[in-house]
Design an enzyme around this catalytic site. Structure first.
Site, PDB file in Angstrom:
ATOM      1  N   GLU A 197       0.828  -1.227   0.000  1.00 13.79           N
ATOM      2  CA  GLU A 197       0.000   0.000   0.000  1.00 13.79           C
ATOM      3  C   GLU A 197       0.854   1.265   0.000  1.00 13.79           C
ATOM      4  OE1 GLU A 197      -2.979  -0.394   3.100  1.00 13.79           O
ATOM      5  OE2 GLU A 197      -4.297  -1.444   1.726  1.00 13.79           O
ATOM      6  N   GLU A 383      -5.460  -8.289  -1.494  1.00 16.03           N
ATOM      7  CA  GLU A 383      -6.197  -8.136  -0.227  1.00 16.03           C
ATOM      8  C   GLU A 383      -7.637  -7.794  -0.536  1.00 16.03           C
ATOM      9  OE1 GLU A 383      -4.803  -5.518   2.897  1.00 16.03           O
ATOM     10  OE2 GLU A 383      -2.714  -5.978   2.409  1.00 16.03           O
TER      11      GLU A 383
HETATM   12  C1  BG6 Z   1      -4.531  -2.943   4.544  1.00 17.13           C
HETATM   13  C2  BG6 Z   1      -3.221  -3.438   5.062  1.00 17.13           C
HETATM   14  O1  BG6 Z   1      -4.530  -1.572   4.777  1.00 17.13           O
HETATM   15  O2  BG6 Z   1      -5.714  -3.338   5.145  1.00 17.13           O
HETATM   16  C3  BG6 Z   1      -3.302  -4.564   6.054  1.00 17.13           C
HETATM   17  O3  BG6 Z   1      -2.349  -3.793   4.019  1.00 17.13           O
HETATM   18  C4  BG6 Z   1      -4.517  -4.348   6.941  1.00 17.13           C
HETATM   19  O4  BG6 Z   1      -2.100  -4.617   6.768  1.00 17.13           O
HETATM   20  C5  BG6 Z   1      -5.760  -4.409   6.063  1.00 17.13           C
HETATM   21  O5  BG6 Z   1      -4.601  -5.277   7.983  1.00 17.13           O
HETATM   22  C6  BG6 Z   1      -7.070  -4.347   6.795  1.00 17.13           C
HETATM   23  O6  BG6 Z   1      -7.084  -3.276   7.680  1.00 17.13           O
HETATM   24  P1  BG6 Z   1      -7.423  -3.489   9.220  1.00 17.13           P
HETATM   25  O7  BG6 Z   1      -7.202  -2.184   9.839  1.00 17.13           O
HETATM   26  O8  BG6 Z   1      -8.829  -3.936   9.270  1.00 17.13           O
HETATM   27  O9  BG6 Z   1      -6.480  -4.535   9.687  1.00 17.13           O
END
Ligand code: BG6
Length: 486
Positions: A197, A383
């Site tokens: 990111e 993701e």
């Molecule tokens: C992304 C990151 O921003 O979102 C992860 O790459 C992160 O590291 C994921 O865990 C989800 O966000 P959160 O705050 O729900 O863990």
């Protein structure tokens, strides 16, 4: 029709959110190790505010005996210190991934396991052999490791001593780390990602910089771009059959109304992510950004060869996270809702998750179209997922049918992007395939996984793993290459 035969189905995690063992086998501290747990309403804290405090804090952490677990500092809980104890459970965890039929597992290497301070000449053999074992375990089950070189965890020493990425020297340290891991794992890892990111990197926490003004931030970012381009070149030289991508947080933005002012606002908003893609995929600083630098009196110090390196170090694919869409408007009275690294406008047409993140499956198709039409390189969704407060029943079941609904709708949107829009999609690794520490809040109860991990927000629990309802559902999606998804 449908997904490619060799589509990379799998799941994703990051070292600082799962490994734990933060001070074992010589691992050095990272900025992420300084973050306490928070919750929806209480932000996570870094418990000092000055450089002096930072150094004292580092000394305090270093004094903790190796292998100490639990509440090692009274009244302060630092989730990354124990994670979900993947460091000790990785064999069983990867076995569970294989049971679901994973073809790929996205994970990150912790830079400070390999170079504890970040700038040593000789790597730590203990760190290298840990990841050897993790990759061997994946390969045993036919799972391709997809490895992120840096997922938010800057070595604390580099933050303390060099002001992190604001120093050009850090490019060489990072390149040495990359060269070391490319050489070591060249027969094991074919898919790499440079910085997680990259478009949300800012502040001391993620990139070690002590001032957060535009000049410092964009100079540091220039160094990160160069380090990423250099990593691409090194990867291609050392592992010719590998593919290396970048990674952005992509939240498509809709102009809230047809008012032209909202539309131009939306263009400006979208440029905030396109800038990163333009540099890393097209290989140059786009005109709109150079104009913005002029307006903000930001002047990037460049050396001879920098622009050439950016243009020669473009990535093979775009990796991105997708959780939500957002909106743009000049009307600041529109209600807001939290999101992934952003505060977003609340879209009246869409629901939000328990943590307020906008749920928008069609937005994923929109994201895929926007990026593929503009960049024409393969895309990889590295993701995606629903953070929810799951309930472990007394019989060991977790009925996460809401997660199944979420994922089904998103996979359907991906399929439409492939079948109807002709997008070249390489794979899908939903986030937190095994429950892990949430990045934004540090909570454990914000769970994403197909596998439940019995540990709470304060690190208490058995750390036992349980298959959720979504486990078998996803297994079937993979087995059928999502043919029957409706
Ligand atoms: C992304 C990151 O921003 O979102 C992860 O790459 C992160 O590291 C994921 O865990 C989800 O966000 P959160 O705050 O729900 O863990």
């Amino acid at each position: 029709m449908g997904f490619k035969k060799d589509f990379l189905w799998g799941g994703a995690t990051a070292a600082n959110q799962i490994e734990g063992a933060f001070n074992r086998a010589g691992r050095g501290l990272t900025t992420m190790d300084t973050l306490t747990v928070g919750d929806k309403n209480t932000p996570r804290q870094i418990t000092y505010k000055t450089l002096e405090g930072e150094i004292k804090y580092a000394e305090r952490l270093s004094a903790i005996p190796e292998g100490a677990v639990g509440h090692i500092i009274p009244n302060e809980f630092y989730p990354s210190h124990s994670g979900i104890q993947f460091y000790d459970h990785y064999k069983d965890d990867i076995k569970l991934f294989s049971e679901m039929g994973f073809k790929a597992y996205r994970m990150s290497i912790s830079w400070t396991r390999i170079f504890p301070k970040g700038n040593e000449l000789e790597p730590s053999e203990a760190g290298l052999s840990f990841y050897d074992s993790v990759f061997d375990e994946c390969i045993k089950y036919g799972i391709e490791p997809v490895v992120t070189l840096c997922h938010f965890d800057t070595p604390l020493y580099l933050a303390n001593q060099y002001d992190g990425w604001s120093s050009r020297k850090v490019i060489d340290f990072f390149s040495h780390y990359c060269e070391t891991v490319f050489k070591r794992y060249k027969n094991k890892v074919k898919y790499w990602i440079t910085f997680n990111e990259i478009n949300v990197l800012r502040s001391w926490l993620q990139i070690g910089i002590h001032k957060n003004d535009d000049q410092t931030k964009f100079q540091a970012l220039h160094h990160i771009f160069l380090a990423s381009a250099k990593a691409v070149q090194l990867c291609h030289e050392i592992i010719p059959n590998a593919q290396i991508g970048n990674m952005v947080m992509y939240a498509p933005s809709y102009a809230m109304t047809a008012r032209p002012e909202d539309v131009i606002e939306n263009i400006n908003y979208k440029r905030q992510v396109e800038f990163y893609l333009d540099v890393q995929v097209k290989g140059y600083y786009p005109a709109y950004k150079l104009k913005e630098f002029e307006r903000k009196s930001v002047s990037i110090e460049m050396e001879e060869g920098d622009l050439e390196l950016l243009s020669n170090g473009t990535v093979d694919f775009i990796g991105f996270s997708y959780y939500m869409s957002t909106m743009s408007t000049i009307d600041s009275s529109v209600p807001k809702t939290p999101g992934n690294n952003i505060l977003s406008y609340k879209n009246p047409n869409l629901e939000v998750s328990e943590w307020g993140w906008t749920v928008d499956p069609l937005g994923l198709r929109i994201a895929l179209c926007e990026m593929y039409d503009r960049y024409h390189v393969p895309l990889f969704i590295v993701e995606n997922g629903l953070g929810a407060n799951d309930n472990l029943l007394s019989n060991g079941q977790v009925d996460d049918d809401y997660r199944i609904d979420y994922l089904r709708a998103h996979i359907k949107a991906m399929k439409d992007a492939v079948d109807l829009d002709g997008v070249d999609l390489m794979g899908y690794t939903p986030w937190g395939c095994i429950d892990l520490i949430a990045w934004s809040t540090g909570e454990m109860k914000k769970r994403y996984g197909f596998i439940y991990v019995d540990v709470d927000d304060k690190g208490n629990g058995s750390f036992k793993r349980y298959k959720k309802l979504s486990f078998d559902w996803y297994k079937n999606v993979i087995a059928t290459n999502a043919e029957n998804i409706t």
